[in-house]
Design a protein around this motif. Sequence first.
Motif, mmCIF file in Angstrom:
data_model
loop_
_atom_site.group_PDB
_atom_site.id
_atom_site.type_symbol
_atom_site.label_atom_id
_atom_site.label_comp_id
_atom_site.label_asym_id
_atom_site.label_seq_id
_atom_site.Cartn_x
_atom_site.Cartn_y
_atom_site.Cartn_z
ATOM 1 N N ILE A 78 0.849 -1.204 0.000
ATOM 2 C CA ILE A 78 0.000 0.000 0.000
ATOM 3 C C ILE A 78 0.882 1.250 0.000
ATOM 4 C CG2 ILE A 78 -1.678 1.329 1.358
ATOM 5 C CD1 ILE A 78 -2.746 -1.464 2.316
ATOM 6 N N ALA A 79 1.919 1.234 0.824
ATOM 7 C CA ALA A 79 2.830 2.380 0.888
ATOM 8 C C ALA A 79 3.504 2.610 -0.464
ATOM 9 C CB ALA A 79 3.872 2.161 1.978
ATOM 10 N N LEU A 80 3.877 1.503 -1.137
ATOM 11 C CA LEU A 80 4.538 1.626 -2.443
ATOM 12 C C LEU A 80 3.571 2.174 -3.498
ATOM 13 C CD1 LEU A 80 6.714 -1.596 -2.448
ATOM 14 C CD2 LEU A 80 7.558 0.735 -2.751
ATOM 15 N N ILE A 81 2.301 1.713 -3.454
ATOM 16 C CA ILE A 81 1.307 2.214 -4.405
ATOM 17 C C ILE A 81 1.092 3.718 -4.179
ATOM 18 C CG2 ILE A 81 -1.162 2.106 -5.026
ATOM 19 C CD1 ILE A 81 -0.915 -0.973 -4.381
ATOM 20 N N ALA A 82 1.177 4.138 -2.906
ATOM 21 C CA ALA A 82 1.025 5.564 -2.575
ATOM 22 C C ALA A 82 2.319 6.341 -2.851
ATOM 23 C CB ALA A 82 0.612 5.715 -1.122
ATOM 24 N N ALA A 84 5.266 6.111 -1.509
ATOM 25 C CA ALA A 84 5.980 6.544 -0.301
ATOM 26 C C ALA A 84 7.483 6.314 -0.465
ATOM 27 C CB ALA A 84 5.455 5.766 0.903
ATOM 28 N N GLN A 85 8.272 7.017 0.333
ATOM 29 C CA GLN A 85 9.724 6.811 0.360
ATOM 30 C C GLN A 85 10.016 5.399 0.871
ATOM 31 O OE1 GLN A 85 12.379 9.168 -0.157
ATOM 32 N NE2 GLN A 85 10.792 10.324 -1.225
ATOM 33 N N LEU A 86 11.191 4.885 0.499
ATOM 34 C CA LEU A 86 11.568 3.523 0.877
ATOM 35 C C LEU A 86 11.580 3.346 2.403
ATOM 36 C CD1 LEU A 86 12.203 0.900 -0.435
ATOM 37 C CD2 LEU A 86 14.582 1.584 -0.681
ATOM 38 N N LEU A 87 12.061 4.361 3.110
ATOM 39 C CA LEU A 87 12.114 4.282 4.575
ATOM 40 C C LEU A 87 10.703 4.151 5.161
ATOM 41 C CD1 LEU A 87 13.912 4.404 7.120
ATOM 42 C CD2 LEU A 87 13.558 6.879 7.137
ATOM 43 N N VAL A 89 8.123 2.899 3.589
ATOM 44 C CA VAL A 89 7.646 1.564 3.212
ATOM 45 C C VAL A 89 8.106 0.536 4.251
ATOM 46 C CG1 VAL A 89 7.865 -0.281 1.491
ATOM 47 C CG2 VAL A 89 7.607 2.103 0.754
ATOM 48 N N VAL A 90 9.392 0.606 4.608
ATOM 49 C CA VAL A 90 9.961 -0.352 5.566
ATOM 50 C C VAL A 90 9.337 -0.165 6.949
ATOM 51 C CG1 VAL A 90 12.084 -1.020 6.760
ATOM 52 C CG2 VAL A 90 12.130 -0.610 4.293
ATOM 53 N N LEU A 91 9.191 1.091 7.363
ATOM 54 C CA LEU A 91 8.582 1.365 8.674
ATOM 55 C C LEU A 91 7.140 0.885 8.728
ATOM 56 C CD1 LEU A 91 9.944 4.915 9.646
ATOM 57 C CD2 LEU A 91 10.383 2.729 10.794
ATOM 58 N N ALA A 92 6.379 1.145 7.653
ATOM 59 C CA ALA A 92 4.982 0.707 7.601
ATOM 60 C C ALA A 92 4.900 -0.808 7.766
ATOM 61 C CB ALA A 92 4.345 1.140 6.284
ATOM 62 N N ALA A 93 5.808 -1.519 7.091
ATOM 63 C CA ALA A 93 5.821 -2.982 7.174
ATOM 64 C C ALA A 93 6.137 -3.448 8.593
ATOM 65 C CB ALA A 93 6.840 -3.546 6.188
ATOM 66 N N ALA A 94 7.165 -2.852 9.206
ATOM 67 C CA ALA A 94 7.598 -3.288 10.541
ATOM 68 C C ALA A 94 6.532 -2.981 11.591
ATOM 69 C CB ALA A 94 8.923 -2.611 10.912
ATOM 70 N N ILE A 95 5.978 -1.772 11.524
ATOM 71 C CA ILE A 95 4.971 -1.370 12.528
ATOM 72 C C ILE A 95 3.719 -2.239 12.399
ATOM 73 C CG2 ILE A 95 3.415 0.501 13.245
ATOM 74 C CD1 ILE A 95 5.742 2.443 12.420
ATOM 75 N N ALA B 133 10.598 -6.064 3.016
ATOM 76 C CA ALA B 133 9.944 -4.815 2.601
ATOM 77 C C ALA B 133 10.918 -3.944 1.814
ATOM 78 C CB ALA B 133 9.418 -4.062 3.826
ATOM 79 N N PHE B 134 12.161 -3.924 2.260
ATOM 80 C CA PHE B 134 13.200 -3.163 1.561
ATOM 81 C C PHE B 134 13.430 -3.722 0.153
ATOM 82 C CE2 PHE B 134 17.888 -2.410 0.916
ATOM 83 C CZ PHE B 134 17.790 -1.042 0.747
ATOM 84 N N PHE B 135 13.521 -5.047 0.055
ATOM 85 C CA PHE B 135 13.722 -5.673 -1.256
ATOM 86 C C PHE B 135 12.518 -5.437 -2.163
ATOM 87 C CE2 PHE B 135 16.759 -8.760 0.971
ATOM 88 C CZ PHE B 135 17.863 -8.057 0.531
ATOM 89 N N LEU B 136 11.312 -5.418 -1.587
ATOM 90 C CA LEU B 136 10.109 -5.136 -2.375
ATOM 91 C C LEU B 136 10.188 -3.725 -2.957
ATOM 92 C CD1 LEU B 136 7.297 -6.258 -3.219
ATOM 93 C CD2 LEU B 136 6.366 -5.093 -1.213
ATOM 94 N N GLY B 137 10.673 -2.793 -2.142
ATOM 95 C CA GLY B 137 10.843 -1.417 -2.621
ATOM 96 C C GLY B 137 11.844 -1.335 -3.764
ATOM 97 N N LEU B 138 12.880 -2.172 -3.713
ATOM 98 C CA LEU B 138 13.874 -2.198 -4.798
ATOM 99 C C LEU B 138 13.324 -2.900 -6.036
ATOM 100 C CD1 LEU B 138 17.184 -3.094 -2.903
ATOM 101 C CD2 LEU B 138 16.321 -0.848 -3.538
ATOM 102 N N LEU B 139 12.393 -3.841 -5.820
ATOM 103 C CA LEU B 139 11.844 -4.617 -6.936
ATOM 104 C C LEU B 139 10.968 -3.744 -7.841
ATOM 105 C CD1 LEU B 139 11.153 -7.321 -8.383
ATOM 106 C CD2 LEU B 139 9.403 -7.694 -6.642
#
Lengths: 104, 185
Positions: A78-82, A84-87, A89-95, B133-139
Amino acid sequence: MSATVWITVGGLAVTTALIKAVGPLIFGGRELHPVLQRVILLLPAALLAALVVTETVSGHARTVTIDARVAGMAAACIALIARAQLLVVVLAAAITTAVVRAVG
Amino acid sequence: MGPIAPIVMSVIVFAGSAQFAALAVLAVLAAGGGALAAIIAGSLLNLRFVPMGIAIAPSLVHRHVGRAARGQTLVDASWALASREDGRFDVDFLLGATLIQYPAWVGGTVLGVPGGAIIKDPNALGLDVVFPAFFLGLLVPELRKPGAKLVALLGGAVALLLTPVPPAGLPIIAASLYALTGLRR
């Protein structure tokens, strides 16, 4: 036990260095055949997709485990579709993963 | 295992997934003879660096030792970020990206050794999805390349199917074979 650990660390250091050196040494400075170039162009997509999947579902002892990580990865999508910055995206996933684990 | 071995491992191996795989094998085979199995497990995961190294090779202008040294800068994230639309690689960017990650990786390991005693379950913080999630962002940007969507889909599917199949690293290697669809046309 201790010796086993150190042999592993040393051995893995050597094999990793050799594996990383072999491509540049053999193919370095030359143009790749156009066919091989097309393969190389597609390699990141294949590798990254495999890394995403295996790191999302692999559990202990190679079992496929569906857990809160899947919810976290959905949040990442969802973050990627919006856009969002990579950081983010990662934070959204972890939280999301942490919250789903805490609730579930 | 003492606190020093994981740190030394991060300093001289610097390949995350291989380190985890080797340690996982060591944890299971605490008895003698585990070292070889652990080295093989880690090396299998690292085999993907062979095609990744071939990929950057034409972009390297150095002599032998220099090329072998530049090969050491191969890390998944740096490599993916250094790949350009035309199939060539920005090898100086690759070096820079890895030089930034190296102290972070080693420093993270140094922090993680006492941290592991404080934080009982790092997965409670969702830390286990940081890498996927990081790798997905790179993909995502890679999918713009022609044919890449299908390759990613098939690669992901075969990785899922082969996850339960030993040895460790097999799903990644099998998935990367889908890049061979570039042979057509």
